[in-house]
Design an enzyme around this catalytic site. Structure first.
Site, PDB file in Angstrom:
ATOM      1  N   HIS A  16      46.845  33.841  49.798  1.00  0.00           N
ATOM      2  CA  HIS A  16      46.681  32.373  49.839  1.00  0.00           C
ATOM      3  C   HIS A  16      47.898  31.651  49.234  1.00  0.00           C
ATOM      4  O   HIS A  16      48.981  32.207  49.206  1.00  0.00           O
ATOM      5  CB  HIS A  16      45.357  31.977  49.179  1.00  0.00           C
ATOM      6  N   GLU A  75      41.537  31.143  43.699  1.00  0.00           N
ATOM      7  CA  GLU A  75      42.032  32.465  44.079  1.00  0.00           C
ATOM      8  C   GLU A  75      43.559  32.510  44.121  1.00  0.00           C
ATOM      9  O   GLU A  75      44.177  33.467  43.645  1.00  0.00           O
ATOM     10  CB  GLU A  75      41.448  32.873  45.447  1.00  0.00           C
ATOM     11  N   HIS A 104      43.946  39.970  46.548  1.00  0.00           N
ATOM     12  CA  HIS A 104      42.972  38.903  46.781  1.00  0.00           C
ATOM     13  C   HIS A 104      41.875  38.938  45.728  1.00  0.00           C
ATOM     14  O   HIS A 104      41.739  39.905  44.986  1.00  0.00           O
ATOM     15  CB  HIS A 104      42.345  39.045  48.179  1.00  0.00           C
ATOM     16  N   GLU A 126      40.667  43.576  46.519  1.00  0.00           N
ATOM     17  CA  GLU A 126      39.824  42.438  46.086  1.00  0.00           C
ATOM     18  C   GLU A 126      39.451  42.753  44.642  1.00  0.00           C
ATOM     19  O   GLU A 126      38.654  43.648  44.379  1.00  0.00           O
ATOM     20  CB  GLU A 126      38.563  42.346  46.952  1.00  0.00           C
TER      21      GLU A 126
HETATM   22 ZN    ZN Z   1      41.550  35.950  49.760  1.00  0.00          ZN
END
Ligand code: ZN
Length: 196
Positions: A27, A41, A94, A158
């Site tokens: 992002h 995030e 992420h 993640e």
């Molecule tokens: Zn993400």
């Protein structure tokens, strides 16, 4: 020395070629990613990516970053940069959302270099869990742009759930972010012990 003779090599042969790793902070810019518990995030991924970059460099790796600031970059730009770079691997960072806890790592079974991507994902996942002691959600095979469109081994981590208060409290800590960076780097090192 070989058979009592001294063999002189050009100095280039004595220095192992540096492995090139692309670190992709998920992002950024106009895309904040998931949000929760006062966190965005894009901020966490960038902070962990920069810590990972420093640690990789300290371990002799060459690091290419898709971003080092809060900047908007499309997924296609990220994978194009990767494919033009001839890097050894692509690792995307992420933060999860949607109810859950712990860490998982994604790879793609029908992408180029799938076997190596599987090994990369496994090693990073194992080292992340070893460092953090959080719930091991395992590795997952899925159709994600950055894993599908990169032509080198690639994995996407993640590193916790932003909408889980317990995970978010950890994600706010510098200690946890350092553990994540260490886990990623140790996983990359383990991978390179298998695929030189
Ligand atoms: Zn993400």
């Amino acid at each position: 020395i070989l058979n009592g003779q001294t063999i002189w090599l050009h100095s280039n042969y004595l220095i192992p070629a540096s492995k090139v790793v692309i670190i992709d902070a998920g992002h950024g810019g106009t895309d904040p990613g998931a949000q929760g518990n006062g966190l965005r995030e894009k901020d966490i991924t960038l902070d962990i990516a920069l810590r990972t970059q420093r640690l990789l460099k300290a371990n002799g790796f060459t690091v290419i970053m898709t971003r080092t600031t809060d900047k908007t970059i499309r997924l296609a730009e990220r994978t194009k940069l990767a494919n033009n770079s001839k890097a050894n691997m692509f690792v995307s960072i992420h933060v999860n959302a949607g109810g859950g806890t712990g860490i998982e790592t994604w790879w793609q079974s029908n992408a180029p270099e799938a076997q190596k991507s599987n090994a990369l994902a496994k090693n990073i996942q194992n080292e992340l869990v070893k460092e953090t002691n959080v719930r091991d959600r395992g590795i997952k095979d899925g159709n994600l742009h950055v894993n599908r469109e990169t032509n080198m081994p690639s994995a996407l981590v993640e590193v916790g759930f932003i909408d889980n208060s317990n995970d978010a409290a950890k994600l706010k800590q510098e200690r946890y972010r350092n553990q994540i960076a260490t886990g990623i780097v140790n996983g990359i090192k383990k991978y390179f012990q298998i695929f030189h």
